[in-house]
Design a protein around this motif. Sequence first.
Motif, PDB file in Angstrom:
ATOM      1  N   GLU A 102       0.249   4.536  -2.749  1.00  0.00           N
ATOM      2  CA  GLU A 102      -0.479   3.633  -1.832  1.00  0.00           C
ATOM      3  C   GLU A 102       0.439   3.178  -0.702  1.00  0.00           C
ATOM      4  O   GLU A 102       0.004   3.045   0.453  1.00  0.00           O
ATOM      5  N   TYR A 103       1.692   2.910  -1.045  1.00  0.00           N
ATOM      6  CA  TYR A 103       2.668   2.544  -0.002  1.00  0.00           C
ATOM      7  C   TYR A 103       2.728   3.644   1.052  1.00  0.00           C
ATOM      8  O   TYR A 103       2.624   3.380   2.250  1.00  0.00           O
ATOM      9  N   ALA A 104       2.904   4.876   0.597  1.00  0.00           N
ATOM     10  CA  ALA A 104       3.063   5.995   1.539  1.00  0.00           C
ATOM     11  C   ALA A 104       1.843   6.121   2.448  1.00  0.00           C
ATOM     12  O   ALA A 104       1.966   6.171   3.670  1.00  0.00           O
ATOM     13  N   ILE A 105       0.655   6.145   1.848  1.00  0.00           N
ATOM     14  CA  ILE A 105      -0.562   6.303   2.659  1.00  0.00           C
ATOM     15  C   ILE A 105      -0.737   5.110   3.601  1.00  0.00           C
ATOM     16  O   ILE A 105      -1.067   5.272   4.780  1.00  0.00           O
ATOM     17  N   SER A 106      -0.495   3.905   3.098  1.00  0.00           N
ATOM     18  CA  SER A 106      -0.690   2.735   3.961  1.00  0.00           C
ATOM     19  C   SER A 106       0.277   2.756   5.138  1.00  0.00           C
ATOM     20  O   SER A 106      -0.098   2.399   6.257  1.00  0.00           O
ATOM     21  N   GLY A 147       7.699  15.282  -8.435  1.00  0.00           N
ATOM     22  CA  GLY A 147       7.405  14.588  -9.695  1.00  0.00           C
ATOM     23  C   GLY A 147       6.117  13.787  -9.615  1.00  0.00           C
ATOM     24  O   GLY A 147       5.278  14.011  -8.739  1.00  0.00           O
ATOM     25  N   ALA A 148       5.984  12.835 -10.547  1.00  0.00           N
ATOM     26  CA  ALA A 148       4.734  12.074 -10.668  1.00  0.00           C
ATOM     27  C   ALA A 148       4.385  11.339  -9.376  1.00  0.00           C
ATOM     28  O   ALA A 148       3.224  11.311  -8.963  1.00  0.00           O
ATOM     29  N   ILE A 149       5.378  10.736  -8.724  1.00  0.00           N
ATOM     30  CA  ILE A 149       5.111   9.962  -7.501  1.00  0.00           C
ATOM     31  C   ILE A 149       4.679  10.899  -6.371  1.00  0.00           C
ATOM     32  O   ILE A 149       3.714  10.629  -5.659  1.00  0.00           O
ATOM     33  N   ALA A 150       5.402  12.002  -6.236  1.00  0.00           N
ATOM     34  CA  ALA A 150       5.048  12.981  -5.204  1.00  0.00           C
ATOM     35  C   ALA A 150       3.653  13.543  -5.454  1.00  0.00           C
ATOM     36  O   ALA A 150       2.856  13.704  -4.525  1.00  0.00           O
ATOM     37  N   GLN A 151       3.341  13.823  -6.706  1.00  0.00           N
ATOM     38  CA  GLN A 151       2.017  14.391  -7.028  1.00  0.00           C
ATOM     39  C   GLN A 151       0.890  13.414  -6.717  1.00  0.00           C
ATOM     40  O   GLN A 151      -0.167  13.797  -6.206  1.00  0.00           O
ATOM     41  N   GLU A 152       1.108  12.138  -7.035  1.00  0.00           N
ATOM     42  CA  GLU A 152       0.060  11.140  -6.764  1.00  0.00           C
ATOM     43  C   GLU A 152      -0.093  10.942  -5.247  1.00  0.00           C
ATOM     44  O   GLU A 152      -1.217  10.807  -4.739  1.00  0.00           O
ATOM     45  N   THR A 153       1.021  10.967  -4.533  1.00  0.00           N
ATOM     46  CA  THR A 153       0.954  10.863  -3.067  1.00  0.00           C
ATOM     47  C   THR A 153       0.213  12.076  -2.499  1.00  0.00           C
ATOM     48  O   THR A 153      -0.653  11.942  -1.623  1.00  0.00           O
TER      49      THR A 153
END
Lengths: 316, 316
Positions: A102-106, A147-153
């Motif tokens: 959410e941080y990245a997209i925002s 990893g998990a964070i990159a995949q969710e982003t």
Amino acid sequence: MKVVSAIKRVPESIRNHFEQKYSQTEFIFCHGIEEAETYLSEADVFVTYGEDLNKERIQKAEHLKWIMVLSAGMDRMPFEEIEERGITVTNVRGIHARPMAEYAISMLLQVSRQAKTLIAQETKHQWDRTPVLNEINNRTMVLLGTGAIAQETARLAKAFHMKTIGVSKSGNAKPHLDETYTVEELKDVLPEADFVVAVLPSTEETRYLMNKSHFQMMKESSLFLNMGRGDLVSSTDLLEAIRNKEIAHAVLDVFEEEPLPQEHPFWEEENVTVTPHHSGISPHYVPRAFEVFDENLERYLKQEELVNLIDPKRGY
Amino acid sequence: MKVVSAIKRVPESIRNHFEQKYSQTEFIFCHGIEEAETYLSEADVFVTYGEDLNKERIQKAEHLKWIMVLSAGMDRMPFEEIEERGITVTNVRGIHARPMAEYAISMLLQVSRQAKTLIAQETKHQWDRTPVLNEINNRTMVLLGTGAIAQETARLAKAFHMKTIGVSKSGNAKPHLDETYTVEELKDVLPEADFVVAVLPSTEETRYLMNKSHFQMMKESSLFLNMGRGDLVSSTDLLEAIRNKEIAHAVLDVFEEEPLPQEHPFWEEENVTVTPHHSGISPHYVPRAFEVFDENLERYLKQEELVNLIDPKRGY
């Protein structure tokens, strides 16, 4: 069976949930390790943030069979003693994925849509429709890390119809990444990126992985976002790239030195956005962490294999 | 066949694309209606933003068979003459969906993550991790309206794992909306909403549809976003709801009076975010509009049914 928790301020709703759901299990919720220490010798399961254990405490906890670490970092765990005793360790790997995505997209939206300019206009009661609101959809996102964070982003980026490219040590395919490459191939994919999102951990191989030459091959309109580790790139190289307009903007949540010193030029640089290493902080952290524990406790009692198992030999 | 366009400043790449793809068709790209008027009598197809046609021009365009309107608004079209002559009309309905959905998500993130506070901190070189960054995932979004814009907003909301509830005249099920209700049922669903996103057009039925009583039944933590029409709610009612803390925040892109007057209290109100009716403006507008024309021209030449057909009797 006894579960001892050293987690401070566990909400009552969470305590009640566990006590009611697992009525055969005794839960001792302590306010930190000082209080928990008294009960360590009786604990079968210990719930911790992973920063309060040492050799002595492992020895004291003679019945301990499982340590549930409500954190993703494992740097301070006494793995030698844990391995000797054959104690199971699990963590909450991936818990930062949602807030960080959410941080990245925002932040991509904030920069692309010129939020700073619009907020300044609002302060001046200025009705001005001229700032260009660039859309983020249909762009290409290069993720450093898979990893998990990159995949969710990447998953959210795909909802915005982006092309997603992951770069990792192995270059192995991963969910939500349209293409994946090895770190050696980084220079081949950077010229394609509208957004470069770095979520790499700090290892020997990733320290100062990006330098001047990388920014020079990126699009002039591109945006670099770092929410991984501050030592991925030197401040000097990055500042030069921004000032030379080799890239359009940098969003930085992590820095070589934290807190970022008051006098650091990043604060004032128009095309740098500074946030105080908060991308992984979430008001939902504790409930989410206990959800992982809940799932694992259920498995533990049924003698099924736990999720997020840690290999004490490797430490992850 | 002759296509006359009154659209100003059509990029050369787009002109070339049409001239090459449809080599049997003659394209006359004019700079506005004054120039286009000369060619109207020869036009088989006329491309317009829909604000430059009148009875006289329709009469002059004696060969006209199809009007492609590169806009979603049809208020100024001389539909009586168009119907009499049996001229086909199509528009670019839905073209605002992507920019408006991005607007909605970006503003929900901006408010939830306290972007104004963080930008102010940055200006002061202040490293402060205390502002709470609320996540938007797992929330409930109530959409007033269930058309293309609402559906695209809901699609993105679903990617953030939200529950999406649509409210429309018919209450008919629509893609990306988990549940749909009629306007009469509005009060039943409002208490559930974390976010209320209004994208209703202005009609007799939607004018001042929302009043004090609606805000009173919403959650105190909820956010109201209006990117539909300014007359959905009176400024007075909304301001009262904000000042009484019946809802936490309002994001407003549309107003009863536009531009919003300099002295209007919305500008200064801490929990109101004002944007200058720009949610539908996009740098991609012209290319996207010509993409719709491209698709329809292909169909037209193959004598297939066109997309986005307008019924001249209803005007939409």
